[in-house]
Design a protein around this motif. Structure first.
Motif, PDB file in Angstrom:
ATOM      1  N   HIS A  54       0.832  -1.202   0.000  1.00 48.86           N
ATOM      2  CA  HIS A  54       0.000   0.000   0.000  1.00 48.86           C
ATOM      3  C   HIS A  54       0.871   1.258   0.000  1.00 48.86           C
ATOM      4  CE1 HIS A  54      -3.791   2.145   1.110  1.00 48.86           C
ATOM      5  NE2 HIS A  54      -2.959   2.948   1.740  1.00 48.86           N
ATOM      6  N   PHE A  55       2.074   1.151   0.622  1.00 46.96           N
ATOM      7  CA  PHE A  55       2.969   2.302   0.764  1.00 46.96           C
ATOM      8  C   PHE A  55       4.159   2.232  -0.196  1.00 46.96           C
ATOM      9  CE2 PHE A  55       0.961   1.814   4.964  1.00 46.96           C
ATOM     10  CZ  PHE A  55       0.409   3.071   5.120  1.00 46.96           C
ATOM     11  N   ARG A  56       4.021   1.478  -1.284  1.00 49.52           N
ATOM     12  CA  ARG A  56       5.157   1.253  -2.174  1.00 49.52           C
ATOM     13  C   ARG A  56       5.712   2.541  -2.776  1.00 49.52           C
ATOM     14  NH1 ARG A  56       0.460   0.004  -4.723  1.00 49.52           N
ATOM     15  NH2 ARG A  56       0.127   0.705  -6.878  1.00 49.52           N
ATOM     16  N   ASP A  57       4.876   3.581  -2.918  1.00 49.85           N
ATOM     17  CA  ASP A  57       5.356   4.842  -3.485  1.00 49.85           C
ATOM     18  C   ASP A  57       5.759   5.849  -2.417  1.00 49.85           C
ATOM     19  OD1 ASP A  57       4.984   3.949  -6.061  1.00 49.85           O
ATOM     20  OD2 ASP A  57       2.965   4.761  -6.240  1.00 49.85           O
ATOM     21  N   ASN A  58       5.657   5.475  -1.135  1.00 52.77           N
ATOM     22  CA  ASN A  58       5.970   6.397  -0.045  1.00 52.77           C
ATOM     23  C   ASN A  58       7.245   6.037   0.707  1.00 52.77           C
ATOM     24  OD1 ASN A  58       2.644   5.830   0.216  1.00 52.77           O
ATOM     25  ND2 ASN A  58       3.282   7.938  -0.169  1.00 52.77           N
ATOM     26  N   ILE A  59       7.568   4.743   0.725  1.00 56.66           N
ATOM     27  CA  ILE A  59       8.666   4.258   1.566  1.00 56.66           C
ATOM     28  C   ILE A  59       9.981   4.964   1.254  1.00 56.66           C
ATOM     29  CG2 ILE A  59      10.071   2.246   2.146  1.00 56.66           C
ATOM     30  CD1 ILE A  59       7.570   0.523   1.731  1.00 56.66           C
ATOM     31  N   SER A  60      10.368   4.985  -0.017  1.00 57.94           N
ATOM     32  CA  SER A  60      11.659   5.576  -0.372  1.00 57.94           C
ATOM     33  C   SER A  60      11.687   7.082  -0.127  1.00 57.94           C
ATOM     34  CB  SER A  60      11.997   5.277  -1.833  1.00 57.94           C
ATOM     35  OG  SER A  60      11.024   5.833  -2.702  1.00 57.94           O
ATOM     36  N   ASN A  61      10.569   7.766  -0.376  1.00 59.07           N
ATOM     37  CA  ASN A  61      10.523   9.214  -0.141  1.00 59.07           C
ATOM     38  C   ASN A  61      10.730   9.540   1.332  1.00 59.07           C
ATOM     39  OD1 ASN A  61      10.048   9.826  -2.836  1.00 59.07           O
ATOM     40  ND2 ASN A  61       7.832   9.711  -2.621  1.00 59.07           N
ATOM     41  N   ILE A  62      10.089   8.774   2.206  1.00 62.05           N
ATOM     42  CA  ILE A  62      10.243   9.009   3.643  1.00 62.05           C
ATOM     43  C   ILE A  62      11.673   8.695   4.080  1.00 62.05           C
ATOM     44  CG2 ILE A  62       9.439   8.326   5.933  1.00 62.05           C
ATOM     45  CD1 ILE A  62       6.733   7.686   4.682  1.00 62.05           C
ATOM     46  N   ALA A  63      12.225   7.607   3.540  1.00 64.98           N
ATOM     47  CA  ALA A  63      13.601   7.241   3.886  1.00 64.98           C
ATOM     48  C   ALA A  63      14.585   8.291   3.387  1.00 64.98           C
ATOM     49  CB  ALA A  63      13.937   5.872   3.302  1.00 64.98           C
ATOM     50  N   ASP A  64      14.354   8.830   2.189  1.00 61.53           N
ATOM     51  CA  ASP A  64      15.253   9.829   1.615  1.00 61.53           C
ATOM     52  C   ASP A  64      15.264  11.122   2.422  1.00 61.53           C
ATOM     53  OD1 ASP A  64      15.929   8.093  -0.395  1.00 61.53           O
ATOM     54  OD2 ASP A  64      14.584   8.970  -1.887  1.00 61.53           O
ATOM     55  N   GLU A  65      14.225  11.352   3.200  1.00 61.14           N
ATOM     56  CA  GLU A  65      14.159  12.552   4.027  1.00 61.14           C
ATOM     57  C   GLU A  65      14.855  12.369   5.370  1.00 61.14           C
ATOM     58  OE1 GLU A  65      10.086  13.644   4.316  1.00 61.14           O
ATOM     59  OE2 GLU A  65       9.937  14.320   2.227  1.00 61.14           O
ATOM     60  N   GLY A  66      15.542  11.232   5.520  1.00 62.50           N
ATOM     61  CA  GLY A  66      16.335  11.020   6.726  1.00 62.50           C
ATOM     62  C   GLY A  66      15.652  10.197   7.790  1.00 62.50           C
ATOM     63  N   HIS A  67      14.899   9.174   7.379  1.00 63.01           N
ATOM     64  CA  HIS A  67      14.227   8.305   8.333  1.00 63.01           C
ATOM     65  C   HIS A  67      14.564   6.851   8.053  1.00 63.01           C
ATOM     66  CE1 HIS A  67      11.713  11.957   8.157  1.00 63.01           C
ATOM     67  NE2 HIS A  67      11.436  11.711   9.423  1.00 63.01           N
ATOM     68  N   ARG A  68      14.439   6.028   9.075  1.00 61.59           N
ATOM     69  CA  ARG A  68      14.454   4.579   8.899  1.00 61.59           C
ATOM     70  C   ARG A  68      12.999   4.128   8.869  1.00 61.59           C
ATOM     71  NH1 ARG A  68      16.788   2.747  13.844  1.00 61.59           N
ATOM     72  NH2 ARG A  68      16.313   4.861  14.533  1.00 61.59           N
ATOM     73  N   VAL A  69      12.630   3.445   7.812  1.00 62.45           N
ATOM     74  CA  VAL A  69      11.218   3.146   7.572  1.00 62.45           C
ATOM     75  C   VAL A  69      10.958   1.645   7.633  1.00 62.45           C
ATOM     76  CG1 VAL A  69       9.268   3.433   5.995  1.00 62.45           C
ATOM     77  CG2 VAL A  69      11.086   5.166   6.072  1.00 62.45           C
ATOM     78  N   TRP A  70       9.946   1.278   8.397  1.00 63.41           N
ATOM     79  CA  TRP A  70       9.433  -0.079   8.418  1.00 63.41           C
ATOM     80  C   TRP A  70       7.992  -0.057   7.926  1.00 63.41           C
ATOM     81  CZ3 TRP A  70      13.072   1.522  11.783  1.00 63.41           C
ATOM     82  CH2 TRP A  70      14.139   0.650  12.076  1.00 63.41           C
ATOM     83  N   ALA A  71       7.608  -1.067   7.171  1.00 59.74           N
ATOM     84  CA  ALA A  71       6.210  -1.243   6.762  1.00 59.74           C
ATOM     85  C   ALA A  71       5.855  -2.699   7.012  1.00 59.74           C
ATOM     86  CB  ALA A  71       6.008  -0.880   5.294  1.00 59.74           C
ATOM     87  N   ILE A  72       4.714  -2.941   7.610  1.00 63.58           N
ATOM     88  CA  ILE A  72       4.325  -4.286   8.029  1.00 63.58           C
ATOM     89  C   ILE A  72       3.016  -4.694   7.354  1.00 63.58           C
ATOM     90  CG2 ILE A  72       3.045  -3.430  10.036  1.00 63.58           C
ATOM     91  CD1 ILE A  72       3.989  -5.890  11.587  1.00 63.58           C
ATOM     92  N   THR A  73       2.876  -5.995   7.095  1.00 65.64           N
ATOM     93  CA  THR A  73       1.602  -6.546   6.641  1.00 65.64           C
ATOM     94  C   THR A  73       0.977  -7.255   7.830  1.00 65.64           C
ATOM     95  OG1 THR A  73       2.337  -6.854   4.357  1.00 65.64           O
ATOM     96  CG2 THR A  73       0.463  -8.164   5.079  1.00 65.64           C
ATOM     97  N   LEU A  74      -0.179  -6.780   8.248  1.00 62.45           N
ATOM     98  CA  LEU A  74      -0.830  -7.324   9.431  1.00 62.45           C
ATOM     99  C   LEU A  74      -1.207  -8.791   9.256  1.00 62.45           C
ATOM    100  CD1 LEU A  74      -3.237  -4.346  10.224  1.00 62.45           C
ATOM    101  CD2 LEU A  74      -1.134  -4.939  11.457  1.00 62.45           C
TER     102      LEU A  74
END
Length: 215
Positions: A54-74
């Protein structure tokens, strides 16, 4: 065995970008991804019927802004395991709690969409020390406790009639996935593309057990 094979192939990626990993929680396999090596920790939680893609287009953008990003499938969604258990807000909230403690290992900025937002809000409310902040995207509200209206027998199995009704409902919903998504997100209907629809249909078709959830 299918889920064990997926675990062995955990470096399969989402559209060639993000590594898929598996974490065992209470004996069940949970799919997740992580991107980034420094910065504040962010945990993305998808909505009903979706997955971490669901977040496939958001993960890299958030990471590029200086974050470590996790996304989970419930549990019960996507390529995470789909056991025949009593799904509830508390179950999914405890899943997020244990994921933060065992995998992320530090407080996170919780970001949830739809029912994922509701679950994030519960987790942040119950265990505030694990949430640095809470971001709700079109969040769902309170739902029927324990969700499922199908009575489970002592063996934990549904009746043949309930299973038949669930499969008939699933067949109907499959034909309406695209239209339903466009109705919920009318401002950018072009995002409801074939890969998204195919992934949702694939996710609910990959397990022989069907559950009807009432919200």
């Amino acid at each position: 065995k299918w889920y064990w094979l997926l675990a062995l192939k955990s470096q399969v990626s989402i559209e060639g970008n993000y590594p898929l990993k598996f974490w065992r929680w209470k004996g069940y396999l949970i799919q997740y991804t992580s991107v980034g090596h420094e910065g504040p920790a962010v945990l993305l939680v998808h909505g009903f019927g979706a997955s971490l893609q669901h977040f496939r287009d958001n993960i890299s953008n958030i990471a590029d802004e200086g974050h470590r990003v996790w996304a989970i499938t419930l549990l019960g969604f996507g390529k995470s395991e789909k056991p025949n258990v009593d799904y509830s807000e508390l179950l999914w909230s405890e899943l997020l709690r244990d994921f933060i403690v065992d995998v992320v290992r530090e407080p996170v900025h919780l970001v949830g969409n739809s029912i994922g937002g509701y679950i994030c809000a519960i987790a942040a409310g119950l265990w505030p020390s694990l949430a640095n902040s809470l971001v709700l995207l079109n969040s769902a509200g309170s739902v029927v406790p324990n969700y499922s209206f199908i009575p489970l027998s002592k063996e934990g199995r549904t009746s043949w009639l309930s299973r038949l009704q669930a499969r008939l409902l699933l067949l109907f919903l499959r034909s309406r996935v695209g239209g339903i998504l466009k109705g919920y997100y009318p401002t950018r209907t072009e995002r409801v593309d074939k890969p998204l629809v195919d992934e949702i249909i694939r996710a609910v078709s990959s397990d022989h057990t069907v559950y009807v959830l009432q919200t």
